[in-house]
Design a protein around this motif. Structure first.
Motif, short mmCIF file in Angstrom:
data_model
loop_
_atom_site.label_atom_id
_atom_site.label_comp_id
_atom_site.label_asym_id
_atom_site.label_seq_id
_atom_site.Cartn_x
_atom_site.Cartn_y
_atom_site.Cartn_z
N MET A 190 20.43 63.10 28.41
CA MET A 190 21.85 63.00 28.08
C MET A 190 22.05 62.02 26.93
O MET A 190 21.34 61.02 26.83
CB MET A 190 22.66 62.54 29.29
N LEU A 191 23.02 62.32 26.08
CA LEU A 191 23.40 61.42 25.00
C LEU A 191 24.87 61.08 25.17
O LEU A 191 25.72 61.98 25.20
CB LEU A 191 23.16 62.08 23.64
N ILE A 192 25.18 59.78 25.29
CA ILE A 192 26.56 59.32 25.41
C ILE A 192 26.90 58.56 24.12
O ILE A 192 26.31 57.51 23.84
CB ILE A 192 26.76 58.43 26.64
N LEU A 193 27.81 59.11 23.34
CA LEU A 193 28.17 58.52 22.05
C LEU A 193 29.38 57.61 22.21
O LEU A 193 30.41 58.02 22.76
CB LEU A 193 28.50 59.63 21.05
N LEU A 194 29.25 56.38 21.73
CA LEU A 194 30.32 55.39 21.81
C LEU A 194 30.74 54.95 20.42
O LEU A 194 29.92 54.92 19.49
CB LEU A 194 29.85 54.16 22.59
N PRO A 195 31.99 54.53 20.26
CA PRO A 195 32.39 53.86 19.02
C PRO A 195 32.01 52.39 19.13
O PRO A 195 31.79 51.88 20.23
CB PRO A 195 33.91 54.03 19.02
N PRO A 196 31.94 51.69 18.01
CA PRO A 196 31.80 50.23 18.09
C PRO A 196 33.15 49.62 18.45
O PRO A 196 34.11 50.35 18.70
CB PRO A 196 31.38 49.84 16.67
N SER A 197 33.21 48.32 18.48
CA SER A 197 34.49 47.64 18.71
C SER A 197 34.85 46.86 17.45
O SER A 197 33.96 46.43 16.70
CB SER A 197 34.38 46.68 19.89
N GLU A 198 36.13 46.69 17.21
CA GLU A 198 36.54 45.84 16.10
C GLU A 198 36.17 44.39 16.38
O GLU A 198 35.72 43.66 15.49
CB GLU A 198 38.04 45.97 15.85
N SER A 199 36.37 43.95 17.61
CA SER A 199 36.00 42.59 17.99
C SER A 199 34.50 42.55 18.27
O SER A 199 33.95 43.46 18.89
CB SER A 199 36.79 42.14 19.21
N LYS A 200 33.88 41.49 17.81
CA LYS A 200 32.43 41.35 17.97
C LYS A 200 32.08 39.90 18.27
O LYS A 200 32.80 38.98 17.86
CB LYS A 200 31.68 41.84 16.72
N TRP A 201 30.96 39.72 18.95
CA TRP A 201 30.49 38.38 19.31
C TRP A 201 29.07 38.22 18.81
O TRP A 201 28.30 39.20 18.74
CB TRP A 201 30.54 38.18 20.82
N ASN A 202 28.71 37.00 18.45
CA ASN A 202 27.36 36.74 17.96
C ASN A 202 26.81 35.46 18.56
O ASN A 202 27.55 34.49 18.74
CB ASN A 202 27.36 36.61 16.44
N ARG A 203 25.53 35.48 18.89
CA ARG A 203 24.89 34.25 19.37
C ARG A 203 24.96 33.17 18.29
O ARG A 203 24.81 33.45 17.10
CB ARG A 203 23.43 34.53 19.71
N PRO A 204 25.13 31.92 18.69
CA PRO A 204 25.20 30.85 17.69
C PRO A 204 23.82 30.40 17.20
O PRO A 204 23.73 29.75 16.16
CB PRO A 204 25.90 29.72 18.44
N ARG A 205 22.78 30.76 17.94
CA ARG A 205 21.42 30.32 17.55
C ARG A 205 20.44 31.47 17.71
O ARG A 205 20.67 32.41 18.47
CB ARG A 205 20.96 29.15 18.42
N GLY A 206 19.33 31.35 17.01
CA GLY A 206 18.28 32.35 17.13
C GLY A 206 17.86 32.89 15.78
O GLY A 206 18.47 32.61 14.74
N GLY A 207 16.79 33.67 15.80
CA GLY A 207 16.27 34.24 14.58
C GLY A 207 17.11 35.40 14.08
O GLY A 207 17.91 35.97 14.82
N PRO A 208 16.94 35.77 12.81
CA PRO A 208 17.74 36.85 12.23
C PRO A 208 17.30 38.23 12.71
O PRO A 208 16.22 38.38 13.29
CB PRO A 208 17.50 36.68 10.73
N ALA A 209 18.13 39.20 12.44
CA ALA A 209 17.82 40.58 12.81
C ALA A 209 16.66 41.12 11.98
O ALA A 209 16.47 40.74 10.82
CB ALA A 209 19.05 41.46 12.61
N ASP A 210 15.89 42.00 12.58
CA ASP A 210 14.81 42.68 11.88
C ASP A 210 15.08 44.18 11.95
O ASP A 210 14.80 44.82 12.97
CB ASP A 210 13.47 42.35 12.55
#
Length: 248
Positions: free
Chosen positions: A1-21
């Motif tokens: 099964m494939l369930i397709l979702l939209p993103p959200s306008e509001s977003k949260w991000n961790r304050p620490r950690g390495g960058p995305a790869d």
């Protein structure tokens, strides 16, 4: 099964950690288009007319400025980046191990910046919507459409496609006529804000129930265990089935 979702306008991000790869993200074949859109977004976000092009208010310019440093900000699983009504209802963090495993396999978020990501892909919070036209890419939904076809078809496999996206994000990929008999849009009659909430609950219910339905009527039967539903057959060749869902 494939369930397709939209993103959200509001977003949260961790304050620490390495960058995305990006090399670790799902659907690696989207890499070249992801890079094109990221470059175009960075160019716009540093311009004086950034707010106008991105369709945001001047009060969101701090979020727009984040677009200039996305490759250095801490990476956060998409399941945590996307917040808001639909994702509050989905509440992935509270799922048991089996249901979360299914969610990680079945859920795909269609994104204006990344094309498509799964909940475990580690991304960063950004400001971009699918209705935007970026210089060099044109309308984003149109730009993503050819790139998304092959990976989303593969993700669907032989299962049903449950479409919980809003219209702007649905425009970025429509299953072809050969898949239309397995494609179902979730509609919430007479609702706007609550439509997002209900779609989140439907996606959660499917992951909890764990029935990998291959037909639209089978999906409707599963959703009908928890909601009042009415299934409508496609109105024309290539159109989706429509499942009207109301909370009991």
């Amino acid at each position: 099964m494939l369930i397709l979702l939209p993103p959200s306008e509001s977003k949260w991000n961790r304050p620490r950690g390495g960058p995305a790869d990006p090399a670790t993200w799902s659907f690696p074949e989207l890499g070249p288009v992801r890079a094109e859109v990221a470059r175009a977004l960075s160019g716009v976000s540093g311009s004086p007319d950034a707010a106008a092009v991105l369709g945001v208010s001047e009060g969101l310019l701090d979020e727009v400025a984040r677009n200039l440093v996305l490759d250095t900000l801490p990476a956060t699983p998409a399941a945590q980046v996307y917040t808001g009504v639909l994702y509050d209802a989905l509440d992935l963090a509270s799922l048991d191990t089996a249901a979360r495993r299914r969610a990680n396999r079945w859920l795909v978020v269609v994104s204006a910046l990344h094309g498509a990501v799964r909940p475990t892909d580690r991304i960063t919070a950004y400001r971009l919507s699918m209705g935007v036209t970026l210089p060099g890419t044109g309308p984003l939904a149109q730009h993503w459409r050819p790139a998304l076809d092959a990976p989303l078809r593969a993700a669907a496999g032989s299962g049903a496609v449950v479409d919980c996206r809003s219209a702007a994000y649905a425009a970025a990929w429509r299953p072809g006529r050969d898949l239309a008999h397995r494609w179902m849009q979730v509609r919430v009659p007479g609702a706007s804000h609550m439509a997002k909430h209900t779609r989140g609950l439907v996606a959660r219910h499917l992951c909890v129930e764990g029935v990998a339905a291959r037909s639209v009527p089978a999906v409707a039967e599963v959703v009908g265990r928890a909601f009042d539903v009415e299934l409508h057959e496609p109105g024309r060749p290539g159109a989706p089935w429509v499942l009207d869902v109301r909370a009991p």
